[in-house]
Design a protein around this motif. Structure first.
Motif, PDB file in Angstrom:
ATOM      1  N   TYR A  56       0.857  -1.182   0.000  1.00 59.63           N
ATOM      2  CA  TYR A  56       0.000   0.000   0.000  1.00 59.63           C
ATOM      3  C   TYR A  56       0.892   1.230   0.000  1.00 59.63           C
ATOM      4  N   VAL A  57       0.305   2.379  -0.344  1.00 56.06           N
ATOM      5  CA  VAL A  57       1.060   3.634  -0.364  1.00 56.06           C
ATOM      6  C   VAL A  57       0.259   4.727   0.323  1.00 56.06           C
ATOM      7  N   PHE A  58       0.985   5.751   0.793  1.00 61.17           N
ATOM      8  CA  PHE A  58       0.364   6.965   1.317  1.00 61.17           C
ATOM      9  C   PHE A  58       0.379   8.010   0.201  1.00 61.17           C
ATOM     10  N   LEU A  59      -0.722   8.726   0.021  1.00 62.73           N
ATOM     11  CA  LEU A  59      -0.741   9.896  -0.857  1.00 62.73           C
ATOM     12  C   LEU A  59      -0.984  11.112   0.021  1.00 62.73           C
ATOM     13  N   SER A  60      -0.105  12.117  -0.118  1.00 63.62           N
ATOM     14  CA  SER A  60      -0.233  13.310   0.731  1.00 63.62           C
ATOM     15  C   SER A  60       0.307  14.536  -0.002  1.00 63.62           C
ATOM     16  N   PRO A  61      -0.064  15.735   0.499  1.00 59.80           N
ATOM     17  CA  PRO A  61      -1.090  16.011   1.511  1.00 59.80           C
ATOM     18  C   PRO A  61      -2.472  16.181   0.876  1.00 59.80           C
ATOM     19  N   ILE A  62      -3.445  15.435   1.398  1.00 59.61           N
ATOM     20  CA  ILE A  62      -4.803  15.484   0.868  1.00 59.61           C
ATOM     21  C   ILE A  62      -5.532  16.739   1.361  1.00 59.61           C
ATOM     22  N   PHE A  63      -5.388  17.032   2.643  1.00 58.98           N
ATOM     23  CA  PHE A  63      -5.971  18.248   3.232  1.00 58.98           C
ATOM     24  C   PHE A  63      -4.842  19.038   3.890  1.00 58.98           C
ATOM     25  N   ASP A  64      -5.128  20.256   4.320  1.00 59.08           N
ATOM     26  CA  ASP A  64      -4.119  21.063   5.014  1.00 59.08           C
ATOM     27  C   ASP A  64      -3.686  20.342   6.284  1.00 59.08           C
ATOM     28  N   SER A  65      -2.368  20.214   6.464  1.00 57.21           N
ATOM     29  CA  SER A  65      -1.825  19.464   7.596  1.00 57.21           C
ATOM     30  C   SER A  65      -2.187  20.101   8.932  1.00 57.21           C
ATOM     31  N   ILE A  66      -2.437  19.234   9.912  1.00 57.44           N
ATOM     32  CA  ILE A  66      -2.708  19.683  11.288  1.00 57.44           C
ATOM     33  C   ILE A  66      -1.390  19.826  12.047  1.00 57.44           C
ATOM     34  N   SER A  67      -0.423  18.947  11.749  1.00 53.60           N
ATOM     35  CA  SER A  67       0.818  18.916  12.523  1.00 53.60           C
ATOM     36  C   SER A  67       1.971  19.706  11.892  1.00 53.60           C
ATOM     37  N   LYS A  68       1.891  19.979  10.593  1.00 51.50           N
ATOM     38  CA  LYS A  68       2.976  20.704   9.914  1.00 51.50           C
ATOM     39  C   LYS A  68       2.454  22.046   9.405  1.00 51.50           C
ATOM     40  N   GLN A  69       2.965  23.122   9.994  1.00 45.47           N
ATOM     41  CA  GLN A  69       2.529  24.462   9.623  1.00 45.47           C
ATOM     42  C   GLN A  69       2.899  24.747   8.157  1.00 45.47           C
ATOM     43  N   GLY A  70       1.936  25.286   7.390  1.00 47.30           N
ATOM     44  CA  GLY A  70       2.224  25.664   6.009  1.00 47.30           C
ATOM     45  C   GLY A  70       2.205  24.515   5.013  1.00 47.30           C
ATOM     46  N   TYR A  71       1.881  23.305   5.467  1.00 48.18           N
ATOM     47  CA  TYR A  71       1.843  22.124   4.597  1.00 48.18           C
ATOM     48  C   TYR A  71       0.402  21.974   4.142  1.00 48.18           C
ATOM     49  N   THR A  72       0.101  22.523   2.954  1.00 49.70           N
ATOM     50  CA  THR A  72      -1.290  22.618   2.513  1.00 49.70           C
ATOM     51  C   THR A  72      -1.657  21.558   1.479  1.00 49.70           C
ATOM     52  N   ALA A  73      -2.952  21.349   1.309  1.00 45.05           N
ATOM     53  CA  ALA A  73      -3.466  20.354   0.369  1.00 45.05           C
ATOM     54  C   ALA A  73      -2.857  20.554  -1.020  1.00 45.05           C
ATOM     55  N   ALA A  74      -2.486  19.451  -1.656  1.00 47.31           N
ATOM     56  CA  ALA A  74      -1.801  19.527  -2.946  1.00 47.31           C
ATOM     57  C   ALA A  74      -2.693  19.152  -4.126  1.00 47.31           C
ATOM     58  N   TYR A  75      -3.923  18.733  -3.851  1.00 47.66           N
ATOM     59  CA  TYR A  75      -4.796  18.240  -4.923  1.00 47.66           C
ATOM     60  C   TYR A  75      -6.183  18.853  -4.794  1.00 47.66           C
ATOM     61  N   SER A  76      -6.807  19.093  -5.933  1.00 45.82           N
ATOM     62  CA  SER A  76      -8.197  19.557  -5.915  1.00 45.82           C
ATOM     63  C   SER A  76      -9.116  18.346  -5.826  1.00 45.82           C
TER      64      SER A  76
END
Length: 199
Positions: free
Chosen positions: A111-131
């Motif tokens: 399996y794989v992780f795809l990120s970031p789907i939504f704006d990160s809670i734990s990493k400041q400024g790490y915003t959603a990358a996909y529409s």
């Protein structure tokens, strides 16, 4: 959908109790990720956990721990991009940061992780990358499926969207660990996540 949690990057008070609680509440897989930790530091956590929990843990570093402790598997990332020769984990997963990368890596991973789907809670400024349109298209194309887990900004509020896009699971970090200081709240929250994700 799979319920997956990544540990806080730092060691936190009561962490082992929280890990046990997560599994009691229906967690499927724990990703033990402590980027700066020594192998001995990681082993100290594993030493306190029973075999049935260890068999559902994936490590992001110090891959030989997988063999030494009978863990579920290893997670490939920028620091550790390949499985060491001679190590045969039950599961291999990887981090992906584009839909194209998911399509390429799914063939060699469980399996794989795809990120970031939504704006990160734990990493400041790490915003959603996909529409939403991009994710819907990736789902329609069969790229997003039950072997693709959504990471980034996971919370109870966005699980419905993940189901619509046909992700195989949700990977929690900041949302879960923000409740770690209150045992009752932590348990309630983990139980509710499992319920909303479904069995």
């Amino acid at each position: 959908m799979k319920f997956i949690v990544i540990t806080s990057p730092e060691f936190i008070p009561g962490e082992v109790s929280c890990i046990r609680c997560l599994f009691d509440c229906g967690l499927d897989i724990l990703h033990l990720r402590k980027p700066g930790a020594s192998k001995a530091d990681m082993a100290r956590i594993l030493d306190t956990l029973p075999d049935d929990i260890r068999r559902r843990i994936v490590v992001h570093d110090h891959f030989p721990l997988c063999r030494d402790y009978g863990l579920l598997g290893v997670h490939l990332n920028g620091r550790n991009p390949v499985v060491p020769p001679g190590l045969c984990p039950c599961s291999v997963s990887a981090s992906c940061h584009s839909v194209a990368e998911v399509a390429a890596k799914k063939a060699e991973c469980d399996y794989v992780f795809l990120s970031p789907i939504f704006d990160s809670i734990s990493k400041q400024g790490y915003t959603a990358a996909y529409s939403a349109t991009e994710l819907q298209q990736a789902s329609a194309d069969g790229i997003i499926d039950n072997r693709v887990m959504a990471l980034g900004g996971m919370s109870l509020d966005n699980i419905a969207a993940l189901k619509k896009w046909q992700f195989g699971g949700a990977v929690f970090l900041g949302d879960v660990w923000s409740k770690a200081g209150d045992a009752a709240a932590f348990t309630r929250h983990a139980t509710e996540i499992r319920k909303v994700l479904g069995s």
